[in-house]
Design an enzyme around this catalytic site. Sequence first.
Site, mmCIF file in Angstrom:
data_model
loop_
_atom_site.group_PDB
_atom_site.id
_atom_site.type_symbol
_atom_site.label_atom_id
_atom_site.label_comp_id
_atom_site.label_asym_id
_atom_site.label_seq_id
_atom_site.Cartn_x
_atom_site.Cartn_y
_atom_site.Cartn_z
ATOM 1 C CG ASP A 102 9.616 -5.875 2.579
ATOM 2 O OD1 ASP A 102 10.146 -5.446 4.053
ATOM 3 O OD2 ASP A 102 8.717 -5.229 2.173
ATOM 4 C CG HIS A 117 0.676 -12.477 4.196
ATOM 5 N ND1 HIS A 117 0.140 -11.441 3.755
ATOM 6 C CD2 HIS A 117 -0.402 -13.062 4.812
ATOM 7 C CE1 HIS A 117 -1.261 -11.379 3.857
ATOM 8 N NE2 HIS A 117 -1.413 -12.404 4.604
HETATM 9 N N1 LIG Z 1 6.936 -5.621 0.111
HETATM 10 C C1 LIG Z 1 6.269 -6.588 0.201
HETATM 11 O O1 LIG Z 1 6.558 -7.526 1.006
HETATM 12 C C2 LIG Z 1 5.034 -6.864 -0.856
HETATM 13 C C3 LIG Z 1 4.810 -6.117 -2.084
HETATM 14 C C4 LIG Z 1 3.737 -6.623 -2.782
HETATM 15 C C5 LIG Z 1 2.712 -7.339 -2.348
HETATM 16 N N2 LIG Z 1 2.970 -8.092 -0.997
HETATM 17 C C6 LIG Z 1 1.832 -8.960 -0.616
HETATM 18 O O2 LIG Z 1 0.751 -8.798 -1.365
HETATM 19 C C7 LIG Z 1 -0.439 -8.576 -0.347
HETATM 20 C C8 LIG Z 1 -0.910 -7.096 -0.925
HETATM 21 O O3 LIG Z 1 -2.020 -6.543 -0.030
HETATM 22 P P1 LIG Z 1 -1.360 -5.004 0.725
HETATM 23 O O4 LIG Z 1 -2.881 -4.573 1.070
HETATM 24 O O5 LIG Z 1 -0.156 -5.269 1.617
HETATM 25 O O6 LIG Z 1 -1.247 -4.287 -0.473
HETATM 26 P P2 LIG Z 1 -1.875 -3.862 -2.022
HETATM 27 O O7 LIG Z 1 -0.960 -3.662 -2.970
HETATM 28 O O8 LIG Z 1 -3.361 -4.380 -1.979
HETATM 29 O O9 LIG Z 1 -2.290 -2.149 -1.699
HETATM 30 C C9 LIG Z 1 -1.064 -1.324 -1.298
HETATM 31 C C10 LIG Z 1 -1.328 -0.093 -0.590
HETATM 32 O O10 LIG Z 1 -0.243 0.686 -0.772
HETATM 33 C C11 LIG Z 1 -0.795 1.907 -0.743
HETATM 34 N N3 LIG Z 1 0.660 2.586 -1.403
HETATM 35 C C12 LIG Z 1 1.011 2.777 -2.743
HETATM 36 N N4 LIG Z 1 2.075 3.633 -2.492
HETATM 37 C C13 LIG Z 1 2.187 3.886 -1.412
HETATM 38 C C14 LIG Z 1 3.218 4.612 -0.418
HETATM 39 N N5 LIG Z 1 4.338 5.254 -1.336
HETATM 40 N N6 LIG Z 1 3.122 4.826 0.759
HETATM 41 C C15 LIG Z 1 2.246 4.177 1.389
HETATM 42 N N7 LIG Z 1 1.032 3.687 0.753
HETATM 43 C C16 LIG Z 1 1.020 3.428 -0.425
HETATM 44 C C17 LIG Z 1 -1.794 1.823 -2.044
HETATM 45 O O11 LIG Z 1 -2.418 3.219 -2.110
HETATM 46 C C18 LIG Z 1 -2.448 0.459 -1.419
HETATM 47 O O12 LIG Z 1 -3.829 0.771 -0.565
HETATM 48 C C19 LIG Z 1 0.126 -8.604 1.017
HETATM 49 O O13 LIG Z 1 -0.519 -9.841 1.505
HETATM 50 C C20 LIG Z 1 1.681 -8.592 0.871
HETATM 51 O O14 LIG Z 1 2.090 -9.827 1.703
HETATM 52 C C21 LIG Z 1 3.998 -7.815 -0.086
#
Ligand SMILES: NC(=O)c1ccc[n+]([C@@H]2O[C@H](COP(=O)([O-])OP(=O)(O)OC[C@H]3O[C@@H](n4cnc5c(N)ncnc54)[C@H](O)[C@@H]3O)[C@@H](O)[C@H]2O)c1
Length: 243
Positions: A102, A117
Amino acid sequence: MKAGQLLFSLPFYMKKIVVFSGAGMSAESGISTFRDSNGLWENHNINEVATPEAWKANPLLVQEFYNVRRKNIIDAHPNKAHELIAQLEVKFDVCVITQNIDDLHERAGSSIVYHLHGNIRYAKSSGPNQEKAYYPIEGATLDLEKDICPDGYPLRPHVVWFGESVPMYEVVIPVIAAADVLIIIGTSLNVYPAAGLIHHCSPSCQAYLIDPKASEINIPPNYNVIEENAVAGMTQLFNKLME
Ligand SMILES: NC(=O)c1ccc[n+]([C@@H]2O[C@H](COP(=O)([O-])OP(=O)(O)OC[C@H]3O[C@@H](n4cnc5c(N)ncnc54)[C@H](O)[C@@H]3O)[C@@H](O)[C@H]2O)c1
């Protein structure tokens, strides 16, 4: 020369802060994380929508999946944590390295954002020369039939799928290595090679992890842990850093 004069003539050094963010960064903006949804991302199996094999097998399903993600992201707003990170620039030299696709860091006002990514608001060729050019997407939708790259292949989202290489990785190693302060926020540190980046920071770097599940995350023992959501945790840390 007196000591006072010498100090006055030294160049002003702004401490370097590097923010390394993941999906949890945008959770409070209403964008769901990946691992918090039981291995399924919005009711889809990742292997069916976020791999090169998925694109080969069913490009229409993949295109539509990302069209919905893009629409959600366009409709979302940066949260207070994105805004506070942008405001750190008043006092610090700040770079953001995000795993997120995003654009909420940019929309909150951060000046330097590296997308490890990719960025869902951009498209690239689905042919052999994918990293040659990125094209901004107008609106939320990419059409498999109509949106064709100048090289003749359909445009695909500019995102790194599972199993693909991460061209930005080498670019951001020196960025993280130069950090005086590292803020890791909202990432499970489960996705590699991205997660390996944190090991490139210098031994003298002051490191923080903000995540509500911080105790489950594998980090070096000298890290400062703030076991909070992004907004609460970033508010706490912002106040401390600005003191
Ligand atoms: N917004 C986006 O662009 C988006 C969304 C989902 C997944 N992804 C992609 O998926 C992959 C997932 O890996 P990742 O490690 O980023 O995500 P992940 O889903 O593996 O982990 C998410 C982390 O966020 C934490 N979390 C949950 N709610 C939260 C909050 N309100 N505040 C702070 N932390 C919170 C969780 O405890 C967890 O540790 C990444 O490569 C990413 O590119 C991106």
